[in-house]
Design a protein around this motif. Structure first.
Motif, mmCIF file in Angstrom:
data_model
loop_
_atom_site.group_PDB
_atom_site.id
_atom_site.type_symbol
_atom_site.label_atom_id
_atom_site.label_comp_id
_atom_site.label_asym_id
_atom_site.label_seq_id
_atom_site.Cartn_x
_atom_site.Cartn_y
_atom_site.Cartn_z
ATOM 1 N N TYR A 63 125.553 87.571 53.263
ATOM 2 C CA TYR A 63 125.949 87.334 51.880
ATOM 3 C C TYR A 63 125.635 88.493 50.936
ATOM 4 C CZ TYR A 63 126.538 82.534 53.441
ATOM 5 O OH TYR A 63 126.961 81.416 54.102
ATOM 6 N N PHE A 64 124.783 89.420 51.369
ATOM 7 C CA PHE A 64 124.374 90.511 50.498
ATOM 8 C C PHE A 64 124.556 91.845 51.207
ATOM 9 C CE2 PHE A 64 122.052 86.789 49.060
ATOM 10 C CZ PHE A 64 122.244 86.829 47.678
ATOM 11 N N PRO A 65 124.738 92.921 50.472
ATOM 12 C CA PRO A 65 124.914 94.241 51.091
ATOM 13 C C PRO A 65 123.629 94.708 51.777
ATOM 14 C CG PRO A 65 124.788 94.436 48.694
ATOM 15 C CD PRO A 65 124.896 92.977 48.997
ATOM 16 N N PRO A 66 123.736 95.666 52.705
ATOM 17 C CA PRO A 66 122.566 96.100 53.482
ATOM 18 C C PRO A 66 121.403 96.600 52.643
ATOM 19 C CG PRO A 66 124.583 96.917 54.473
ATOM 20 C CD PRO A 66 124.983 96.318 53.164
ATOM 21 N N TRP A 67 121.664 97.237 51.504
ATOM 22 C CA TRP A 67 120.557 97.800 50.733
ATOM 23 C C TRP A 67 119.622 96.722 50.218
ATOM 24 C CZ3 TRP A 67 119.597 96.478 45.711
ATOM 25 C CH2 TRP A 67 120.643 95.933 44.962
ATOM 26 N N THR A 68 120.144 95.534 49.945
ATOM 27 C CA THR A 68 119.264 94.446 49.492
ATOM 28 C C THR A 68 118.357 93.978 50.619
ATOM 29 O OG1 THR A 68 120.973 92.797 49.999
ATOM 30 C CG2 THR A 68 120.934 93.671 47.768
ATOM 31 N N VAL A 69 118.890 93.941 51.842
ATOM 32 C CA VAL A 69 118.076 93.559 53.003
ATOM 33 C C VAL A 69 116.973 94.580 53.234
ATOM 34 C CG1 VAL A 69 118.154 92.945 55.454
ATOM 35 C CG2 VAL A 69 120.123 92.449 53.992
ATOM 36 N N LEU A 70 117.316 95.868 53.116
ATOM 37 C CA LEU A 70 116.321 96.927 53.280
ATOM 38 C C LEU A 70 115.255 96.846 52.188
ATOM 39 C CD1 LEU A 70 118.649 99.929 54.183
ATOM 40 C CD2 LEU A 70 116.983 98.840 55.687
ATOM 41 N N LEU A 71 115.645 96.503 50.989
ATOM 42 C CA LEU A 71 114.695 96.448 49.877
ATOM 43 C C LEU A 71 113.633 95.382 50.108
ATOM 44 C CD1 LEU A 71 114.141 97.790 47.142
ATOM 45 C CD2 LEU A 71 115.490 95.980 46.062
ATOM 46 N N VAL A 72 114.032 94.243 50.646
ATOM 47 C CA VAL A 72 113.052 93.197 50.970
ATOM 48 C C VAL A 72 112.073 93.706 52.030
ATOM 49 C CG1 VAL A 72 112.731 90.870 51.880
ATOM 50 C CG2 VAL A 72 114.653 91.356 50.361
ATOM 51 N N GLY A 73 112.597 94.436 53.024
ATOM 52 C CA GLY A 73 111.726 95.003 54.057
ATOM 53 C C GLY A 73 110.738 96.004 53.500
ATOM 54 N N VAL A 74 111.176 96.807 52.551
ATOM 55 C CA VAL A 74 110.287 97.772 51.895
ATOM 56 C C VAL A 74 109.136 97.049 51.202
ATOM 57 C CG1 VAL A 74 110.147 99.374 49.938
ATOM 58 C CG2 VAL A 74 111.986 99.611 51.607
ATOM 59 N N PHE A 75 109.448 95.988 50.497
ATOM 60 C CA PHE A 75 108.415 95.233 49.781
ATOM 61 C C PHE A 75 107.430 94.590 50.757
ATOM 62 C CE2 PHE A 75 106.923 91.196 47.922
ATOM 63 C CZ PHE A 75 106.266 91.694 46.808
ATOM 64 N N ALA A 76 107.939 94.011 51.853
ATOM 65 C CA ALA A 76 107.067 93.373 52.847
ATOM 66 C C ALA A 76 106.150 94.395 53.500
ATOM 67 C CB ALA A 76 107.918 92.670 53.902
ATOM 68 N N CYS A 77 106.675 95.580 53.805
ATOM 69 C CA CYS A 77 105.879 96.642 54.437
ATOM 70 C C CYS A 77 104.757 97.093 53.507
ATOM 71 C CB CYS A 77 106.790 97.800 54.800
ATOM 72 S SG CYS A 77 105.990 99.140 55.713
ATOM 73 N N PHE A 78 105.087 97.336 52.257
ATOM 74 C CA PHE A 78 104.093 97.804 51.285
ATOM 75 C C PHE A 78 103.008 96.749 51.056
ATOM 76 C CE2 PHE A 78 102.664 97.891 46.839
ATOM 77 C CZ PHE A 78 102.083 99.146 46.789
ATOM 78 N N LEU A 79 103.408 95.511 50.897
ATOM 79 C CA LEU A 79 102.440 94.449 50.609
ATOM 80 C C LEU A 79 101.542 94.156 51.810
ATOM 81 C CD1 LEU A 79 101.422 92.209 48.683
ATOM 82 C CD2 LEU A 79 103.199 90.724 49.636
ATOM 83 N N GLY A 80 102.156 93.969 52.984
ATOM 84 C CA GLY A 80 101.388 93.582 54.170
ATOM 85 C C GLY A 80 100.404 94.640 54.619
ATOM 86 N N TYR A 81 100.898 95.854 54.839
ATOM 87 C CA TYR A 81 100.003 96.917 55.302
ATOM 88 C C TYR A 81 99.025 97.339 54.211
ATOM 89 C CZ TYR A 81 102.554 97.505 59.663
ATOM 90 O OH TYR A 81 103.103 97.305 60.899
ATOM 91 N N GLY A 82 99.429 97.177 52.959
ATOM 92 C CA GLY A 82 98.503 97.493 51.863
ATOM 93 C C GLY A 82 97.271 96.607 51.898
ATOM 94 N N VAL A 83 97.473 95.313 52.148
ATOM 95 C CA VAL A 83 96.340 94.378 52.230
ATOM 96 C C VAL A 83 95.452 94.717 53.424
ATOM 97 C CG1 VAL A 83 95.712 91.972 52.655
ATOM 98 C CG2 VAL A 83 97.532 92.515 51.027
ATOM 99 N N ILE A 84 96.066 95.039 54.573
ATOM 100 C CA ILE A 84 95.273 95.379 55.765
ATOM 101 C C ILE A 84 94.463 96.652 55.528
ATOM 102 C CG2 ILE A 84 95.377 95.930 58.217
ATOM 103 C CD1 ILE A 84 97.997 94.356 58.331
ATOM 104 N N TRP A 85 95.073 97.633 54.882
ATOM 105 C CA TRP A 85 94.357 98.881 54.585
ATOM 106 C C TRP A 85 93.185 98.622 53.648
ATOM 107 C CZ3 TRP A 85 93.982 101.580 49.813
ATOM 108 C CH2 TRP A 85 93.374 102.821 49.893
ATOM 109 N N LEU A 86 93.393 97.812 52.633
ATOM 110 C CA LEU A 86 92.309 97.479 51.703
ATOM 111 C C LEU A 86 91.173 96.757 52.413
ATOM 112 C CD1 LEU A 86 94.381 96.281 48.599
ATOM 113 C CD2 LEU A 86 93.090 98.418 48.808
#
Length: 566
Positions: free
Chosen positions: A76-99
């Motif tokens: 239902y959405f163009p590829p860039w929106t799917v990639l953007l969600v992945g970017v947010f998940a990567c930053f949030l998840g690994y950020g918490v583990i690093w902290l």
């Protein structure tokens, strides 16, 4: 839900630009393979048992493989929106583990760390779905080859990260996690624009040459990274030499971009190109705008269009049922294998569940090895397991890339189902697990190499097989539902079986670290039995779908039958 109609990029170069960008996104999508590199640091800092670390590995696999939502969103959405969600998940998840690892956050509970790791690795599902679905549609006549290339780069990503970890990151788990938190999102944001639907190019001779070039470049990169890993592990290199070696690796990573550059500098004669039926590449702008369609889908109107497989995605059900030129409306019927299935239609098919169980048994067994690779190496007496990880990564890559080219060749020339190669892979996995269980001198590297190749075969072959049986229109959600076999296999085989056996043997030795082949012997024998069952089921599936491949590839090229009009 109304679909956001993507604008198709016309021309012969954009699909190749998108494929070159997809290579980098797929390497980013392999960030879950880094778990063995920082799992020991988590175990040391938090004082976890091996079973707790194994269950964190399950979180890693759950996040990586739960892609139903990305599969739904990409419809239902163009590829860039799917990639953007992945970017947010990567930053949030690994950020918490690093902290947590750097003790910036104190007393982070185990369940919170588990969720953070699942969220971080779930970025892979968003990254992979966006580029895989888009490129499968941009190159619909070369599904096996494209799948092998993209999945191959995911497989080799572990070697890429291992080289970075051993050189620039100085074997620091905290620096690695910081790179995953910041570096991966920046790369994907920079490439987001280039991952887009395009007019698919036809079957001219240059397409085959371009794919061979991409495959050769990836093989050279894999070999180079393996050699580089050994060098970093055995030789003390100066910073200058290290940077030069990394620059060469970067050139290999950029090599797929040479295809669109070559197409720009040396434009092909338009008369030699054979665009796909329904392509708008050679239309005038006003004609292209009026006939713009999904690259895989356009209406099957009359007898002259029966060989075409372009069904207009945005046409209404009534339009797709109209028999143009006949003034009649075709009666709706259920899709046949090889046509476009909706998810609920595929879900009730025996072929879907046979493919799902084969994937679950084979890939679930393979991911058990991957999650416990560091502990397996230590149990067998290896001081440094980075070479073992690079070996598995290289062989995983060989399996993914080779399976695409091999299965594509025999599907086109002999109409042999890709699942036959899944059967062969499972048989070899049985031999690999038995060899590991026997723990004969000098056989660990051989067995890990065999398991890595077969794991890559099974992972990559599932992609084109699902698209050929159930179509590309709803491929994202159908394929990602099959991927659920990965985390379930990790939970049962890695978390419950391998983790329990390892801790039980360690308790007998009076230590939390188990040493000796007994640590995994029972696990290896059980996994060999599961792969034997998978072999039987995959052979049965191959017999069932052989007529489908005879229909799809009887002409030597991909052919999709008349759609069902649903």
């Amino acid at each position: 839900m109304p679909k956001l109609k993507p604008e198709l990029k016309a021309g012969s170069r954009p699909p190749w630009v998108g494929l070159a960008a997809a290579v980098w996104v797929e390497i980013s999508a392999g960030n879950a393979y880094n778990f063995p590199l920082y799992s020991s640091a988590l175990k040391s800092v938090f004082g976890f048992s091996q079973q707790q670390i194994t269950f964190l590995g399950v979180a890693n696999d759950v996040g990586e493989s739960v892609g139903l939502l990305p599969g739904f969103v990409c419809n239902y959405f163009p590829p860039w929106t799917v990639l953007l969600v992945g970017v947010f998940a990567c930053f949030l998840g690994y950020g918490v583990i690093w902290l947590a690892l750097t003790r910036t956050i104190h007393a982070l509970p185990y369940w919170a760390l588990w969720i953070a790791l699942a969220v971080a690795s779930n970025s892979n599902a968003w990254f992979g779905t966006a580029v895989l679905v888009t490129n499968m549609k941009n190159f619909p006549l070369s599904r096996g080859t494209v799948s092998g290339i993209l999945k191959g780069y995911v497989g080799i990503s572990a070697a890429v990260y291992t080289v970075l970890y051993s050189s620039l990151l100085e074997k620091s788990a905290s620096k690695l996690l910081l790179f995953l938190t910041l570096g991966i999102p920046v790369i994907c944001l920079a490439l987001m624009y280039f991952i887009r639907p395009c007019d698919p190019s036809g079957e001219d001779s240059s397409v085959h040459v371009h794919f061979l070039f991409t495959q050769a470049a990836s093989v050279l990169l894999a070999i180079y990274l393996l050699v580089l890993t050994v060098l970093y592990d055995t030789v003390a290199l100066s910073d200058a030499v290290s940077y030069v070696l990394l620059a060469i690796a970067l050139i290999f990573l950029l090599s797929p971009l040479g295809i669109p550059i070559k197409m720009t500098l040396f434009r092909a004669n338009s008369g030699t190109l054979t665009p796909l039926a329904g392509s708008t590449e050679h239309l005038a702008p006003e004609e292209r705008d009026s006939t713009q369609a999904d690259p895989l889908l356009s209406p099957f109107s009359s007898a002259s269009n029966l060989g075409s497989f372009f069904e207009r995605e945005y046409a209404s059900d009534v339009e797709t049922l109209l028999a143009l030129g006949e003034g009649a409306v075709r009666k709706k019927r259920r899709p046949r294998r090889g046509e476009d299935f909706k998810f609920h239609e595929a879900f009730v098919k025996a072929d879907f569940w046979l493919l799902w169980v084969v994937y679950f048994l084979g890939v679930g067994s393979g991911v058990t090895i991957l999650n416990n690779l560091a502990q397996i190496g230590l149990a067998f007496g290896l001081d440094d397991t980075t070479i073992l990880l690079s070996l598995f990564s290289f062989c995983n890559f060989v399996g993914r890339l080779g399976s695409g080219a091999l299965s594509e060749h025999f599907a086109r020339t002999r109409t042999i189902p890709r699942t036959l190669w899944m059967s062969c892979s499972l048989i070899i996995m049985v031999l690999g697990f038995v060899l590991s269980a026997l723990a004969l001198s000098g056989t660990l590297y051989v067995s890990i190499a065999l398991l890595g190749v077969c794991y890559g075969f099974l992972y990559s072959l599932t992609v084109p097989t699902a698209s050929e049986l159930f179509g590309l229109k709803h491929f994202g959600i159908i394929y990602n539902s099959i991927l659920l076999g990965n985390p379930l296999g990790a939970l049962l085989f890695s978390g419950l079986l391998a983790g329990y056996v390892y801790d039980a043997e360690g308790t007998k030795q009076g230590s939390s670290t188990c040493l000796g082949p007994e640590c995994f012997r029972l696990t290896f024998f059980v996994l060999a039995g599961l792969c034997s069952l998978g072999t039987i089921l995959s052979i049965f599936l191959t017999i069932r779908i052989w007529p489908v491949y005879q229909m799809l590839y009887s002409s030597g090229s991909f052919y999709l039958p008349r759609p069902s009009g649903h």
